[in-house]
Scaffold this motif. Structure first.
Motif, PDB file in Angstrom:
ATOM      1  N   GLN A   1      21.876  -9.041  42.378  1.00 31.01           N
ATOM      2  CA  GLN A   1      21.150  -7.944  41.339  1.00 31.01           C
ATOM      3  C   GLN A   1      20.972  -6.442  42.001  1.00 31.01           C
ATOM      4  O   GLN A   1      20.285  -6.647  42.807  1.00 31.01           O
ATOM      5  CB  GLN A   1      19.883  -8.740  40.876  1.00 31.01           C
TER       6      GLN A   1
ATOM      7  N   ALA B   1      20.345 -14.824  43.406  1.00 29.26           N
ATOM      8  CA  ALA B   1      20.145 -13.739  42.352  1.00 29.26           C
ATOM      9  C   ALA B   1      19.710 -12.577  43.656  1.00 29.26           C
ATOM     10  O   ALA B   1      19.870 -11.328  43.061  1.00 29.26           O
ATOM     11  CB  ALA B   1      19.186 -13.952  41.545  1.00 29.26           C
TER      12      ALA B   1
ATOM     13  N   ARG C   1      16.432  -6.248  44.757  1.00 31.91           N
ATOM     14  CA  ARG C   1      16.623  -5.739  43.501  1.00 31.91           C
ATOM     15  C   ARG C   1      15.963  -4.237  43.583  1.00 31.91           C
ATOM     16  O   ARG C   1      15.068  -3.923  43.124  1.00 31.91           O
ATOM     17  CB  ARG C   1      15.619  -6.534  42.441  1.00 31.91           C
TER      18      ARG C   1
ATOM     19  N   ALA D   1      21.887  -9.304  33.533  1.00 30.96           N
ATOM     20  CA  ALA D   1      20.529  -9.532  34.704  1.00 30.96           C
ATOM     21  C   ALA D   1      20.761  -8.374  35.604  1.00 30.96           C
ATOM     22  O   ALA D   1      19.665  -8.153  36.239  1.00 30.96           O
ATOM     23  CB  ALA D   1      20.806 -10.976  34.988  1.00 30.96           C
ATOM     24  N   THR D   2      21.631  -7.992  36.065  1.00 32.71           N
ATOM     25  CA  THR D   2      22.119  -7.129  37.074  1.00 32.71           C
ATOM     26  C   THR D   2      22.157  -5.680  36.365  1.00 32.71           C
ATOM     27  O   THR D   2      21.653  -4.746  37.122  1.00 32.71           O
ATOM     28  CB  THR D   2      23.318  -7.335  37.855  1.00 32.71           C
TER      29      THR D   2
ATOM     30  N   THR E   1      28.013  -8.664  42.173  1.00 30.50           N
ATOM     31  CA  THR E   1      27.795  -9.873  40.934  1.00 30.50           C
ATOM     32  C   THR E   1      29.020 -10.275  40.590  1.00 30.50           C
ATOM     33  O   THR E   1      29.052 -11.495  40.300  1.00 30.50           O
ATOM     34  CB  THR E   1      27.085  -9.033  39.848  1.00 30.50           C
TER      35      THR E   1
END
Length: 463
Positions: free
Chosen positions: A66, A62, A355, A144-145, A72
């Motif tokens: 992300q 992840a 992130r 989620a992204t 992604t």
């Protein structure tokens, strides 16, 4: 006078003389049995298995995807090819072998439905549930992204390519299961599919682009407009040709999708990497409003506050210094040193950025400051004045330690990349910089920056 009256027709009808209706001679429509097949059997569990299979590797990586739509979809695309494809092949092969082992092939020969319709009735629930699992997995990772993505959007063409591949893998496995009377055919087919899809990644020729597992740097490149449809024709045509060759009454019709597949494959191999173009957002600069300007790529715009904060110490210590950078630019903006532009370090999601947060802001500032004094002098220049070169290396390290205070003894940075004997920290030189008055220090740093690329030790000021 009697009048003749015609007799009333009898309300009783002779059902034996009534012609049979069309519903007794036509097969029932496919939708009703298809709905029944979708609700029972392994279909729902298969959809869940596909979703978990695709999401699991995404969760473990992840930090790498992300924040970037391209990253992604690229990782999901690879998971669909290397994990989803073999799984779909195995399930299709198992289902095809199951139909043959249970004698369903002979039973269905007595049906009024065509062999193609019967095969589609067996295949459709598998394909639909596999695609449902893929859609669910794609929805989860894209959601989620979404909170971290700064620019761009998901690409429908990549999703359609994945769907075409999963459908084709299911069909190929099903046909293999019908034709190969071996109980271990399903796992063997899955293993062969994994090798077939993964091996082209190690090739250097453009033939590798025929594999659905081969991707480019999706975080920086976009497919051209026709790449998605052509890839769908290439992958989907394989499955359609195999299905028609196996189940169609007139098997020669399989030549039509096969011809389209070969044409698409030829176009892909002839075009190669040119099927992608660099994302225009990569060259678009997003800059801070204060001086000196700090500009990052349009794809990393969410990083600008982080980068600005990390460089606060460097920019404040160089404030008012003659020759200090007027702008710090992302490498994609091609900074020009002759115009007072300095290069920002390259970042990589999952390592230096997670992130939209810098994992080590202090090291980021250190690498930025190091770019101001990386002389890259040839060995011949160093050998002319070895003692002077070592003195310059000490001065460079002291300035670096003052600009970006950090215990960088473990850093792989050397102010002069050709000098391996220079110490990594110089407390005396750094202390002298700290004890200078503001004007004296600015004047000395101005003279130093004027020689930051100079390979003549005698011309570099001494601390």
């Amino acid at each position: 006078m009697t009048t003749g009256t015609s007799p009333r027709p009898s309300t009783d009808t002779d059902t034996s003389s009534r012609p049979t209706t069309a519903t007794t001679t036509r097969p029932p429509r496919l939708l009703a049995p298809l709905r029944a097949e979708l609700r029972r059997g392994i279909g729902p569990w298969l959809g869940i298995a596909v979703m978990v299979t695709l999401i699991a590797p995404m969760v473990f990586k992840a930090a790498q995807w992300q924040g970037s739509w391209g990253e992604t979809q690229s990782l999901l695309h690879s998971a669909s090819a290397l994990l989803g494809g073999p799984l779909a092949t195995a399930v299709g092969c198992w289902q095809g072998g199951r139909e043959r082992r249970r004698g369903m092939t002979e039973l269905r020969e007595t049906s009024v439905r065509t062999p193609l319709a019967q095969t589609l009735l067996c295949l459709a629930p598998l394909v639909l549930w596999i695609l449902a699992g893929y859609v669910a997995a794609a929805a989860v990772v894209l959601l989620a992204t979404w909170p971290y993505a700064f620019s761009g959007s998901p690409l429908l063409s990549i999703a359609l390519t994945d769907a075409a591949w999963l459908g084709t893998a299911t069909v190929l496995g099903f046909v293999a299961g019908r034709l190969i009377p071996w109980r271990l055919s399903a796992p063997v087919a899955a293993a062969l599919m994994y090798v077939t899809v993964g091996f082209p990644s190690y090739l250097s020729s453009d033939v590798r682009f025929l594999s659905p597992a081969v991707t480019t740097d999706a975080g920086s490149y976009l497919p051209v407009w026709w790449q998605g449809p052509v890839t769908v024709v290439w992958l989907g045509g394989l499955g359609l040709a195999a299905l028609l060759a196996y189940a169609a009454r007139l098997r020669a019709v399989a030549l039509l999708p096969l011809a389209a597949t070969l044409a698409a494959a030829t176009l892909i191999t002839q075009t190669g990497f040119d099927m992608w173009r660099q994302d225009p957002a990569l060259r678009r600069a997003i800059c801070s409003g204060s001086a000196p300007k700090i500009c990052v790529s349009g794809l990393d715009g969410a990083l600008l506050p982080e980068v600005t904060k990390a460089l606060t110490g460097v920019t404040s210590r160089l404030e008012g210094v003659k020759g200090a950078p007027v702008a710090y630019l992302d490498s994609h903006q091609k900074p020009r040193a002759d115009e007072g532009e300095a290069a920002l370090p390259d970042v990589s999601r999952g390592w230096s950025v997670v992130r939209n947060k810098l994992t080590d802001p202090d090291d980021y500032a250190l690498q930025t400051a190091a770019s101001l004094m990386r002389r890259q002098c040839p060995e011949t220049a160093l050998n002319k004045d070895r003692a002077g070169s070592e003195r310059v290396a000490l001065t460079d390290a002291a300035v670096l330690s003052w600009l970006a205070p950090l215990d960088h003894t473990g850093s792989n940075f050397a102010p002069n990349s050709a000098t391996t004997s220079a110490p990594s920290s110089t407390p005396d030189g750094t202390a002298r910089l700290k004890t200078m008055g503001d004007e004296e220090r600015r004047e000395w740093l101005g003279r130093y920056l004027a020689t930051s690329k100079n390979c003549t030790p005698a011309e570099v000021p001494v601390l």
